[in-house]
Design an enzyme around this catalytic site. Structure first.
Site, PDB file in Angstrom:
ATOM      1  CG  ASN A 159       3.809  -4.278   1.523  1.00  0.00           C
ATOM      2  OD1 ASN A 159       2.916  -5.335   1.445  1.00  0.00           O
ATOM      3  ND2 ASN A 159       4.478  -3.951   2.836  1.00  0.00           N
TER       4      ASN A 159
ATOM      5  CG  HIS B 266      -2.301   1.218   8.814  1.00  0.00           C
ATOM      6  ND1 HIS B 266      -1.541   2.446   9.112  1.00  0.00           N
ATOM      7  CD2 HIS B 266      -2.821   0.697  10.084  1.00  0.00           C
ATOM      8  CE1 HIS B 266      -1.488   2.497  10.400  1.00  0.00           C
ATOM      9  NE2 HIS B 266      -2.269   1.608  10.990  1.00  0.00           N
TER      10      HIS B 266
ATOM     11  CD  GLU C 149      -8.372  16.694   0.390  1.00  0.00           C
ATOM     12  OE1 GLU C 149      -8.125  17.825   1.117  1.00  0.00           O
ATOM     13  OE2 GLU C 149      -8.682  16.870  -0.595  1.00  0.00           O
TER      14      GLU C 149
HETATM   15  C1  GRF Z   1       4.573  -2.048   6.214  1.00  0.00           C
HETATM   16  O1  GRF Z   1       4.212  -2.435   7.373  1.00  0.00           O
HETATM   17  C2  GRF Z   1       3.404  -1.436   5.646  1.00  0.00           C
HETATM   18  O2  GRF Z   1       2.087  -1.880   6.164  1.00  0.00           O
HETATM   19  C3  GRF Z   1       3.591   0.106   6.270  1.00  0.00           C
HETATM   20  O3  GRF Z   1       4.968   0.284   6.059  1.00  0.00           O
HETATM   21  C4  GRF Z   1       5.597  -1.274   6.228  1.00  0.00           C
HETATM   22  C5  GRF Z   1       6.779  -1.033   4.771  1.00  0.00           C
HETATM   23  O4  GRF Z   1       7.372  -2.263   4.664  1.00  0.00           O
HETATM   24  N1  GRF Z   1       3.122   1.047   5.579  1.00  0.00           N
HETATM   25  P1  GRF Z   1       8.067  -2.280   3.557  1.00  0.00           P
HETATM   26  O5  GRF Z   1       9.186  -1.569   3.112  1.00  0.00           O
HETATM   27  O6  GRF Z   1       7.144  -2.937   2.465  1.00  0.00           O
HETATM   28  O7  GRF Z   1       8.986  -3.661   3.774  1.00  0.00           O
END
Ligand code: GRF
Length: 224
Positions: free
Chosen positions: A16, A127, A165
């Site tokens: 991400n 998420h 929070e």
């Molecule tokens: C993703 O699935 C995100 O939704 C969650 O953690 C994962 C992170 O994946 N919060 P990356 O490290 O970005 O590949």
């Protein structure tokens, strides 16, 4: 338009983070990069990943940031006596660098309210499910996809939301849906969802950076 200076908090692979890096500039960047006029650059670029912080020194995300020439910082929570002290250290580093917004991207720690209060309505998270279902404590990684499959729902997806929070309870900015297929395993579903995460997160951050998001109570609204 002012460029929004963004810090990304990571713990792992950072796909991400990569999507946020790859989308931080418009496609015309090559032509513009030759032009050293900063104000023109500022008009076209509405967010910039200025810092990546990891609590895990082994996170591959740190390499991704390094390759993109982004400053990195390793802040291990274990070195602080409690969550509050850790949150204070994070806030200090972010403020020192005039960070405007924070994106959590696979950051595996729950932040102390002190952090959220200091960056009120300026912390985003992604998420891998359609909140408000399949969120909350313990709902991370494969646990989320297992719960989705177990429930028998026909759709899953991802959610970008502001962090409040609570845990996964902040105002939702946007969601992308994917179909749950017959024979899906947590892994196959996670992969399909992740592709959409890489679209959703930059979109949400651009909306934020362009000032189009207004929070009204528990809802984030996109102003036209
Ligand atoms: C993703 O699935 C995100 O939704 C969650 O953690 C994962 C992170 O994946 N919060 P990356 O490290 O970005 O590949």
């Amino acid at each position: 338009m002012k460029v929004t200076r963004v810090a990304v908090l990571v713990s792992g692979g950072g796909s991400n983070l990569q999507a946020l890096i790859d989308n931080q500039r418009p496609k015309v960047k090559l032509q513009i990069a030759k032009c050293s006029n900063e104000s023109l650059w500022g008009k076209l670029q509405n967010y910039k990943i200025s810092l990546v912080i990891s609590n895990n020194p082994e996170a591959y995300a740190l390499e991704r940031a390094g390759k993109a020439g982004i400053e990195t910082l390793i802040l291990t929570d274990k070195k602080y006596k409690n969550r509050l002290e850790y949150a204070k250290a994070l806030v200090k580093e972010l403020k020192k660098r005039n960070i405007d917004a924070v994106c959590l991207a696979g950051f595996m720690l729950i932040l102390h309210p002190y952090f959220v209060r200091n960056f009120k309505n300026r912390v985003l998270n992604i998420h891998p499910a359609l909140l408000p279902r399949f969120g909350g404590e313990g709902m991370y990684g494969h646990h989320v996809h297992e719960a989705v499959l177990k429930s028998g729902v026909k759709e899953s997806g991802c959610t970008v939301h502001f962090v409040d929070e609570g845990c996964d309870t902040g105002p939702i900015i946007l969601q992308k849906k994917v179909r749950v297929r017959k024979g899906d395993t947590p892994d196959t579903l996670a992969k399909r969802v992740l592709k959409y995460e890489h679209i959703a997160y930059p979109q949400a951050l651009k909306l934020f950076a362009s000032g189009k998001l207004k929070i009204k109570g528990k809802k984030a609204k996109i102003e036209k």
